[in-house]
Design a protein around this motif. Structure first.
Motif, PDB file in Angstrom:
ATOM      1  N   VAL A  81       0.846  -1.198   0.000  1.00 34.31           N
ATOM      2  CA  VAL A  81       0.000   0.000   0.000  1.00 34.31           C
ATOM      3  C   VAL A  81       0.877   1.241   0.000  1.00 34.31           C
ATOM      4  CG1 VAL A  81      -1.686   1.345   1.313  1.00 34.31           C
ATOM      5  CG2 VAL A  81      -1.989  -1.119   1.064  1.00 34.31           C
ATOM      6  N   VAL A  82       1.951   1.231   0.799  1.00 37.43           N
ATOM      7  CA  VAL A  82       2.869   2.379   0.836  1.00 37.43           C
ATOM      8  C   VAL A  82       3.419   2.633  -0.568  1.00 37.43           C
ATOM      9  CG1 VAL A  82       5.035   3.282   1.771  1.00 37.43           C
ATOM     10  CG2 VAL A  82       3.491   1.983   3.257  1.00 37.43           C
ATOM     11  N   LYS A  83       3.894   1.582  -1.207  1.00 39.75           N
ATOM     12  CA  LYS A  83       4.455   1.729  -2.565  1.00 39.75           C
ATOM     13  C   LYS A  83       3.377   2.081  -3.571  1.00 39.75           C
ATOM     14  CE  LYS A  83       8.449  -1.175  -1.916  1.00 39.75           C
ATOM     15  NZ  LYS A  83       8.571  -2.399  -1.193  1.00 39.75           N
ATOM     16  N   GLY A  84       2.221   1.436  -3.464  1.00 42.97           N
ATOM     17  CA  GLY A  84       1.129   1.678  -4.403  1.00 42.97           C
ATOM     18  C   GLY A  84       0.595   3.098  -4.348  1.00 42.97           C
ATOM     19  N   ARG A  85       0.646   3.698  -3.180  1.00 43.27           N
ATOM     20  CA  ARG A  85       0.203   5.086  -3.021  1.00 43.27           C
ATOM     21  C   ARG A  85       1.331   6.073  -3.307  1.00 43.27           C
ATOM     22  NH1 ARG A  85      -5.126   5.998  -0.314  1.00 43.27           N
ATOM     23  NH2 ARG A  85      -6.102   3.994  -0.701  1.00 43.27           N
ATOM     24  N   LYS A  86       2.474   5.552  -3.758  1.00 45.36           N
ATOM     25  CA  LYS A  86       3.644   6.354  -4.114  1.00 45.36           C
ATOM     26  C   LYS A  86       4.136   7.230  -2.962  1.00 45.36           C
ATOM     27  CE  LYS A  86       2.607   6.390  -9.063  1.00 45.36           C
ATOM     28  NZ  LYS A  86       2.220   5.053  -9.089  1.00 45.36           N
ATOM     29  N   CYS A  87       4.143   6.649  -1.775  1.00 43.51           N
ATOM     30  CA  CYS A  87       4.628   7.355  -0.586  1.00 43.51           C
ATOM     31  C   CYS A  87       6.119   7.048  -0.388  1.00 43.51           C
ATOM     32  CB  CYS A  87       3.861   6.911   0.658  1.00 43.51           C
ATOM     33  SG  CYS A  87       2.120   7.345   0.612  1.00 43.51           S
ATOM     34  N   ALA A  88       6.880   8.071  -0.101  1.00 47.31           N
ATOM     35  CA  ALA A  88       8.300   7.873   0.193  1.00 47.31           C
ATOM     36  C   ALA A  88       8.477   7.284   1.589  1.00 47.31           C
ATOM     37  CB  ALA A  88       9.055   9.195   0.078  1.00 47.31           C
ATOM     38  N   TYR A  89       7.545   7.595   2.489  1.00 48.56           N
ATOM     39  CA  TYR A  89       7.612   7.151   3.875  1.00 48.56           C
ATOM     40  C   TYR A  89       6.258   6.597   4.301  1.00 48.56           C
ATOM     41  CZ  TYR A  89      11.455  10.508   3.706  1.00 48.56           C
ATOM     42  OH  TYR A  89      12.577  11.204   3.345  1.00 48.56           O
ATOM     43  N   ALA A  90       6.260   5.555   5.118  1.00 49.36           N
ATOM     44  CA  ALA A  90       5.009   5.004   5.651  1.00 49.36           C
ATOM     45  C   ALA A  90       4.236   6.071   6.424  1.00 49.36           C
ATOM     46  CB  ALA A  90       5.301   3.805   6.546  1.00 49.36           C
ATOM     47  N   ARG A  91       4.961   6.978   7.068  1.00 54.05           N
ATOM     48  CA  ARG A  91       4.346   8.041   7.867  1.00 54.05           C
ATOM     49  C   ARG A  91       3.369   8.871   7.035  1.00 54.05           C
ATOM     50  NH1 ARG A  91       9.127  11.129   9.413  1.00 54.05           N
ATOM     51  NH2 ARG A  91       9.115  12.199   7.451  1.00 54.05           N
ATOM     52  N   GLU A  92       3.593   8.964   5.715  1.00 50.04           N
ATOM     53  CA  GLU A  92       2.685   9.733   4.860  1.00 50.04           C
ATOM     54  C   GLU A  92       1.276   9.143   4.876  1.00 50.04           C
ATOM     55  OE1 GLU A  92       4.270  10.643   0.912  1.00 50.04           O
ATOM     56  OE2 GLU A  92       6.270  10.338   1.748  1.00 50.04           O
ATOM     57  N   LEU A  93       1.157   7.821   4.985  1.00 44.64           N
ATOM     58  CA  LEU A  93      -0.168   7.206   5.070  1.00 44.64           C
ATOM     59  C   LEU A  93      -0.849   7.572   6.381  1.00 44.64           C
ATOM     60  CD1 LEU A  93       0.368   3.659   3.543  1.00 44.64           C
ATOM     61  CD2 LEU A  93      -0.611   5.693   2.465  1.00 44.64           C
ATOM     62  N   GLY A  94      -0.073   7.716   7.455  1.00 42.91           N
ATOM     63  CA  GLY A  94      -0.631   8.177   8.724  1.00 42.91           C
ATOM     64  C   GLY A  94      -1.177   9.587   8.598  1.00 42.91           C
ATOM     65  N   ARG A  95      -0.427  10.436   7.905  1.00 37.20           N
ATOM     66  CA  ARG A  95      -0.887  11.815   7.674  1.00 37.20           C
ATOM     67  C   ARG A  95      -2.159  11.798   6.841  1.00 37.20           C
ATOM     68  NH1 ARG A  95       3.188  14.318   4.487  1.00 37.20           N
ATOM     69  NH2 ARG A  95       1.920  13.607   2.747  1.00 37.20           N
ATOM     70  N   ASN A  96      -2.221  10.926   5.820  1.00 35.57           N
ATOM     71  CA  ASN A  96      -3.438  10.821   5.004  1.00 35.57           C
ATOM     72  C   ASN A  96      -4.623  10.361   5.846  1.00 35.57           C
ATOM     73  OD1 ASN A  96      -1.788  11.499   2.873  1.00 35.57           O
ATOM     74  ND2 ASN A  96      -1.820   9.471   1.944  1.00 35.57           N
ATOM     75  N   PHE A  97      -4.389   9.353   6.697  1.00 40.58           N
ATOM     76  CA  PHE A  97      -5.432   8.824   7.581  1.00 40.58           C
ATOM     77  C   PHE A  97      -6.001   9.920   8.474  1.00 40.58           C
ATOM     78  CE2 PHE A  97      -6.117   6.789  11.864  1.00 40.58           C
ATOM     79  CZ  PHE A  97      -7.351   6.218  11.570  1.00 40.58           C
TER      80      PHE A  97
END
Length: 131
Positions: A66-82
């Protein structure tokens, strides 16, 4: 700004204090660029704990995809999105053992209804975090 905390008890206390200082919002705890826990606070629970919604990225291949699929450099970016639109407090730890001990502690008080958070693409859990 991100605050570095490398002790399990201190990191857990920092997560609780983030709620009790803000009374809203959420927290993102990250380790390295690959792992994160994000918690959106819902409210207090007896004895100084807190409840909320949680999502995380650990070593699970699907979460990493999911991290790669959403083109995030850092997993933390998904936390910010959440937590988009919320007040967010950021913590990090350089110690993988501290991160995974904290994640295990929080997963013990978590339950899933099989939902996925649309903003992050990650599994959504309801969590109760005791003091």
């Amino acid at each position: 700004p991100t605050t570095q905390v490398d002790d399990l008890d201190a990191l857990h206390e920092a997560v609780l204090q983030a709620y009790y200082q803000l009374r809203k919002g959420g927290v993102v705890v990250s380790c390295d660029h690959r792992y994160m826990i994000a918690i959106e606070f819902d409210g207090p629970v007896g004895g100084g704990g807190v409840c909320g919604s949680m999502t995380y990225v650990d070593t699970n291949k699907r979460a990493q995809a999911v991290v790669k699929g959403r083109k995030c450099a850092y997993a933390r970016e998904l936390g910010r999105n959440f937590l988009m639109g919320e007040t967010i407090v950021y913590y990090s730890t350089a110690q993988e053992s501290v991160f995974f001990d904290l994640l295990r502690k929080y997963k013990r008080g978590a339950s899933s209804r099989g939902l996925i958070d649309m903003k992050s693409g990650l599994d959504l859990l309801e969590v109760t975090i005791p003091k």
